[in-house]
Design a protein around this motif. Structure first.
Motif, PDB file in Angstrom:
ATOM      1  N   ILE A 138     -19.580  26.227  14.590  1.00  0.00           N
ATOM      2  CA  ILE A 138     -18.921  25.231  13.743  1.00  0.00           C
ATOM      3  C   ILE A 138     -19.134  23.820  14.275  1.00  0.00           C
ATOM      4  CG2 ILE A 138     -16.674  24.442  12.882  1.00  0.00           C
ATOM      5  CD1 ILE A 138     -15.712  27.337  13.071  1.00  0.00           C
ATOM      6  N   LEU A 139     -19.073  23.677  15.595  1.00  0.00           N
ATOM      7  CA  LEU A 139     -19.083  22.343  16.203  1.00  0.00           C
ATOM      8  C   LEU A 139     -20.483  21.806  16.475  1.00  0.00           C
ATOM      9  CD1 LEU A 139     -16.207  22.949  18.791  1.00  0.00           C
ATOM     10  CD2 LEU A 139     -16.023  21.855  16.550  1.00  0.00           C
ATOM     11  N   ALA A 140     -21.486  22.683  16.488  1.00  0.00           N
ATOM     12  CA  ALA A 140     -22.847  22.255  16.825  1.00  0.00           C
ATOM     13  C   ALA A 140     -23.500  21.540  15.641  1.00  0.00           C
ATOM     14  CB  ALA A 140     -23.688  23.459  17.234  1.00  0.00           C
ATOM     15  N   PRO A 141     -24.516  20.694  15.913  1.00  0.00           N
ATOM     16  CA  PRO A 141     -25.301  20.118  14.812  1.00  0.00           C
ATOM     17  C   PRO A 141     -25.927  21.231  13.986  1.00  0.00           C
ATOM     18  CG  PRO A 141     -25.777  19.002  16.880  1.00  0.00           C
ATOM     19  CD  PRO A 141     -24.949  20.194  17.231  1.00  0.00           C
ATOM     20  N   ALA A 142     -26.039  21.006  12.693  1.00  0.00           N
ATOM     21  CA  ALA A 142     -26.477  22.057  11.775  1.00  0.00           C
ATOM     22  C   ALA A 142     -27.803  22.687  12.192  1.00  0.00           C
ATOM     23  CB  ALA A 142     -26.587  21.484  10.362  1.00  0.00           C
ATOM     24  N   LYS A 143     -28.751  21.861  12.655  1.00  0.00           N
ATOM     25  CA  LYS A 143     -30.080  22.358  12.987  1.00  0.00           C
ATOM     26  C   LYS A 143     -30.033  23.361  14.132  1.00  0.00           C
ATOM     27  CE  LYS A 143     -34.685  20.756  14.421  1.00  0.00           C
ATOM     28  NZ  LYS A 143     -35.510  19.567  14.752  1.00  0.00           N
ATOM     29  N   TRP A 144     -29.133  23.131  15.072  1.00  0.00           N
ATOM     30  CA  TRP A 144     -29.100  23.960  16.277  1.00  0.00           C
ATOM     31  C   TRP A 144     -27.972  24.984  16.260  1.00  0.00           C
ATOM     32  CZ3 TRP A 144     -33.328  23.459  19.023  1.00  0.00           C
ATOM     33  CH2 TRP A 144     -34.028  22.251  18.973  1.00  0.00           C
ATOM     34  N   ALA A 145     -27.154  24.987  15.231  1.00  0.00           N
ATOM     35  CA  ALA A 145     -25.966  25.847  15.220  1.00  0.00           C
ATOM     36  C   ALA A 145     -26.274  27.330  15.411  1.00  0.00           C
ATOM     37  CB  ALA A 145     -25.179  25.617  13.931  1.00  0.00           C
ATOM     38  N   PRO A 146     -27.249  27.918  14.682  1.00  0.00           N
ATOM     39  CA  PRO A 146     -27.506  29.351  14.894  1.00  0.00           C
ATOM     40  C   PRO A 146     -27.957  29.682  16.319  1.00  0.00           C
ATOM     41  CG  PRO A 146     -28.464  28.616  12.823  1.00  0.00           C
ATOM     42  CD  PRO A 146     -28.042  27.384  13.545  1.00  0.00           C
ATOM     43  N   ALA A 147     -28.864  28.881  16.884  1.00  0.00           N
ATOM     44  CA  ALA A 147     -29.373  29.166  18.232  1.00  0.00           C
ATOM     45  C   ALA A 147     -28.275  29.011  19.280  1.00  0.00           C
ATOM     46  CB  ALA A 147     -30.551  28.244  18.559  1.00  0.00           C
ATOM     47  N   ILE A 148     -27.465  27.937  19.165  1.00  0.00           N
ATOM     48  CA  ILE A 148     -26.387  27.720  20.131  1.00  0.00           C
ATOM     49  C   ILE A 148     -25.342  28.822  20.021  1.00  0.00           C
ATOM     50  CG2 ILE A 148     -24.484  26.165  20.723  1.00  0.00           C
ATOM     51  CD1 ILE A 148     -26.276  23.836  19.959  1.00  0.00           C
ATOM     52  N   SER A 149     -25.019  29.200  18.798  1.00  0.00           N
ATOM     53  CA  SER A 149     -24.062  30.287  18.599  1.00  0.00           C
ATOM     54  C   SER A 149     -24.585  31.598  19.168  1.00  0.00           C
ATOM     55  CB  SER A 149     -23.768  30.439  17.102  1.00  0.00           C
ATOM     56  OG  SER A 149     -22.914  31.527  16.852  1.00  0.00           O
ATOM     57  N   TRP A 150     -25.865  31.855  18.992  1.00  0.00           N
ATOM     58  CA  TRP A 150     -26.495  33.074  19.526  1.00  0.00           C
ATOM     59  C   TRP A 150     -26.374  33.125  21.046  1.00  0.00           C
ATOM     60  CZ3 TRP A 150     -29.144  37.143  17.097  1.00  0.00           C
ATOM     61  CH2 TRP A 150     -29.921  37.954  17.923  1.00  0.00           C
ATOM     62  N   VAL A 151     -26.738  32.046  21.712  1.00  0.00           N
ATOM     63  CA  VAL A 151     -26.669  31.993  23.177  1.00  0.00           C
ATOM     64  C   VAL A 151     -25.231  32.188  23.656  1.00  0.00           C
ATOM     65  CG1 VAL A 151     -26.957  30.496  25.183  1.00  0.00           C
ATOM     66  CG2 VAL A 151     -28.734  30.562  23.419  1.00  0.00           C
ATOM     67  N   CYS A 152     -24.317  31.472  23.027  1.00  0.00           N
ATOM     68  CA  CYS A 152     -22.915  31.566  23.418  1.00  0.00           C
ATOM     69  C   CYS A 152     -22.390  32.984  23.194  1.00  0.00           C
ATOM     70  CB  CYS A 152     -22.085  30.558  22.620  1.00  0.00           C
ATOM     71  SG  CYS A 152     -20.387  30.377  23.174  1.00  0.00           S
ATOM     72  N   GLY A 153     -22.772  33.590  22.084  1.00  0.00           N
ATOM     73  CA  GLY A 153     -22.320  34.948  21.791  1.00  0.00           C
ATOM     74  C   GLY A 153     -22.814  35.961  22.792  1.00  0.00           C
ATOM     75  N   TRP A 154     -24.071  35.860  23.198  1.00  0.00           N
ATOM     76  CA  TRP A 154     -24.617  36.807  24.164  1.00  0.00           C
ATOM     77  C   TRP A 154     -23.934  36.669  25.526  1.00  0.00           C
ATOM     78  CZ3 TRP A 154     -27.704  41.015  24.523  1.00  0.00           C
ATOM     79  CH2 TRP A 154     -28.337  41.433  23.349  1.00  0.00           C
ATOM     80  N   PHE A 155     -23.683  35.444  25.950  1.00  0.00           N
ATOM     81  CA  PHE A 155     -22.996  35.264  27.230  1.00  0.00           C
ATOM     82  C   PHE A 155     -21.550  35.738  27.141  1.00  0.00           C
ATOM     83  CE2 PHE A 155     -26.398  32.177  28.429  1.00  0.00           C
ATOM     84  CZ  PHE A 155     -26.726  32.766  29.636  1.00  0.00           C
ATOM     85  N   ALA A 156     -20.902  35.527  26.001  1.00  0.00           N
ATOM     86  CA  ALA A 156     -19.522  35.973  25.845  1.00  0.00           C
ATOM     87  C   ALA A 156     -19.433  37.497  25.861  1.00  0.00           C
ATOM     88  CB  ALA A 156     -18.936  35.419  24.548  1.00  0.00           C
ATOM     89  N   VAL A 157     -20.305  38.157  25.112  1.00  0.00           N
ATOM     90  CA  VAL A 157     -20.303  39.620  25.089  1.00  0.00           C
ATOM     91  C   VAL A 157     -20.610  40.190  26.477  1.00  0.00           C
ATOM     92  CG1 VAL A 157     -21.490  41.658  24.185  1.00  0.00           C
ATOM     93  CG2 VAL A 157     -20.857  39.805  22.634  1.00  0.00           C
TER      94      VAL A 157
END
Length: 589
Positions: A138-157
């Motif tokens: 939600i907070l990331a720039p639109a262009k990078w939102a999927p990639a940033i969310s992916w990285v964050c999700g993998w580290f969180a899991v």
């Protein structure tokens, strides 16, 4: 929606004084958006797409299993701070001594409280089940939102899987320690600890699958058991050790360095003990679909868990250090640091073993709480297509249990435990990797807020936040939390001792590399083409990003409330200045 980095809903022409158009297919249809609002802002979660109807035709609202007290119990059971810190005394005592044990809690408390407060502020605005990786999208720039969310999700899991593994590993050390104290000739084998580790893990799995309705009661029991146990151990140890106490100079000023590192590095490495006892406070953010008023209860619980954990641990460890007689024996005893400390205080093997029952049972509470939060994290990420075989792990049964995700976490935890069979440094690796991975996932959304500005926490089409850190305290918390997290994350990848060999290497760096490689491969193969970020945030993303005049939104909210509508509803379809926003509103704050 084009600025979100995802495909917008098919544009609807503005219609006035007419019935709403029939629902369209896709993630942003009227039905999907309405359900998403219900799921994310009212916490209906998996129940949103399954409306239960009674025989007389009335809609039956799903039961929210977790109330505020049970949520605090869950968070505290996960942190279980005094038990975690006392059991891992052997990490801090050689790496800073009593000064690291006692005073190390202070920077760890300040750093983790700043992070918890920063995340709580975000959670208040965006109470979503994916927690930090949802917020990153939600907070990331639109262009990078999927990639940033992916990285964050993998580290969180990955962080939650590693953190779940710590419960069984510490329990194994506690139980084999009892055997070692009662039988001095006993030599603990790695497979002994591994068997106990597996039993705790499978027990937590059984409770999560078959006893969902019992979990809130179990979590409430957990906090009382843990705190009462701490009080009893303190009273018994002080009473039996009296009057032969350690001096205040020893407890508050003695510095010990047996690591081979210089004194500064050694003391920072000793912070792993206190940081480990205060991490995992994001657990409640993954339970928002199963609690009432998640935008209020989840932030409260995050902050309360850190405060209760730090204060109880500070008092407990001071009393424990006053009671011990021989620091070298505490570090090297086969009974383990906590049990040896209690034995030195009481002078009785039977008495020390009886006191050990409290942390042994507490670890069972911790194991089920960790698995609950970890499985919800995995389920949320799989629901968004972030894991291999996501369709399988995104399944939830009618009782609200994500059984495939529970089983996935259980299997991964057992595989993680196999590290025990190959290295005696496994405990340090598991502790380090859990803290490192979660720290990385916590830092990403907070860094985005700090870099992009606090205005992104006040989206024009969401109701005005009722809880905020403010323009001064907010950035201060962000900076302090990030500074502490970045510093400790780097040092927690260091080996605990010098010189380094295969037996004392910090394998957290290996696990970090494995997670990075797997996440990179899956991103290249699948994620970069199909991952669009959190799919269940359709309504919330539109609410957060659509350019809608606040007065119109608030007027619509007041109108729906006046009409007797007490649930979130679809608003009037309008065209914003970029012509792509579907306006939705919420009556909740």
């Amino acid at each position: 929606m084009s600025e979100l980095g995802i495909s917008p809903a098919p544009r609807q022409p503005a219609v006035q004084n007419a019935d709403p158009p029939p629902p369209l297919k896709g993630p942003y249809s009227t039905q999907a958006v309405t359900e998403s609002i219900q799921r994310e802002q009212h916490g209906l979660g998996p129940f949103a797409s399954r409306v239960d109807v009674s025989r007389d035709g009335a809609v039956v609202q799903p039961v929210k299993h977790f109330k505020l007290l049970s949520l605090v119990g869950l968070a505290y059971a996960i942190l279980n701070s005094w038990t975690a810190m006392a059991t891992s005394l052997s990490i801090a005592l050689p790496s800073g001594g009593p000064t690291a044990v006692i005073w190390g809690i202070v920077p760890s408390f300040i750093g983790n409280l700043a992070m918890a407060a920063s995340m709580a502020e975000i959670c208040h605005v965006y109470p979503t089940s994916g927690g930090q990786y949802h917020w990153a999208a939600i907070l990331a720039p639109a262009k990078w939102a999927p990639a940033i969310s992916w990285v964050c999700g993998w580290f969180a899991v990955s962080g939650w899987v590693a953190l779940t593994a710590t419960a069984g590993s510490l329990a194994g050390s506690l139980i084999t320690g009892v055997i070692g104290l009662l039988h001095p000739n006993y030599e603990s084998q790695r497979w002994h600890i591994f068997l106990i580790y597996v039993v705790y893990t499978l027990g937590a799995c059984f409770l999560n699958i078959f006893a969902l309705r019992l979990l809130p009661g179990i979590n409430q029991t957990a906090i009382f058991w843990s705190l009462i146990g701490a009080v009893i151990i303190i009273i018994v140890c002080l009473a039996t050790a009296s009057p032969d106490f350690q001096s205040g100079d020893f407890v508050f000023r003695t510095y010990i360095n047996e690591t081979g590192w210089n004194d500064g590095v050694a003391w920072i490495l000793g912070l792993l003990q206190s940081s480990f006892g205060l991490t995992g406070y994001d657990a409640v953010s993954h339970m928002v679909e199963e609690m009432p008023d998640p935008h209020l209860n989840a932030p409260k619980t995050m902050i309360l868990a850190v405060c209760i954990g730090a204060s109880s641990s500070f008092i407990f460890l001071i009393c424990l250090l006053f009671s011990i007689k021989d620091v070298d024996m505490v570090n090297s005893s086969s009974a383990g640091a906590l049990l040896e400390s209690m034995y030195q205080a009481t002078g009785s093997r039977a008495g020390a073993v009886c006191l050990q029952i409290f942390p042994i049972v507490a670890m069972a509470f911790t194991a089920q709480g960790l698995l609950t939060a970890s499985s919800r994290m995995s389920y949320a990420f799989a629901r968004d297509g972030g894991l291999p075989f996501s369709r399988i792990f995104a399944i939830m049964n009618r009782n609200g249990v994500p059984i495939p995700s529970v089983l996935l976490t259980t299997v991964l935890v057992i595989i993680f435990g196999c590290v025990y069979l190959g290295s005696s440094a496994a405990l340090n690796a598991i502790l380090s990797s859990s803290v490192v991975f979660l720290n990385i996932s916590y830092s990403i959304p907070i860094l985005l807020v700090l870099v992009r500005g606090r205005h992104i926490l006040r989206p024009p089409s969401l109701p005005e936040p009722t809880w905020t850190l403010g323009p001064i305290l907010g950035p201060v918390c962000n900076v302090v939390g990030l500074a502490f997290t970045i510093l400790t994350t780097i040092f927690f990848l260091f080996p605990p001792d010098l010189p380094v060999d295969g037996t004392n290497m910090n394998y957290a760096i290996v696990v970090l590399g494995i997670v990075f490689i797997i996440s990179s491969i899956t991103w290249i193969v699948d994620g970069r083409r199909n991952f669009i970020g959190p799919r269940d945030l359709g309504a919330l993303l539109e609410l957060a990003r659509s350019e809608v005049d606040r007065e119109k939104v608030n007027a619509h909210a007041r109108a729906t409330a006046h009409a007797g509508v007490d649930t979130v509803q679809m608003g009037t379809v309008t065209e914003d200045k970029v012509g792509t926003a579907t306006t939705t509103t919420s009556s909740s704050g």
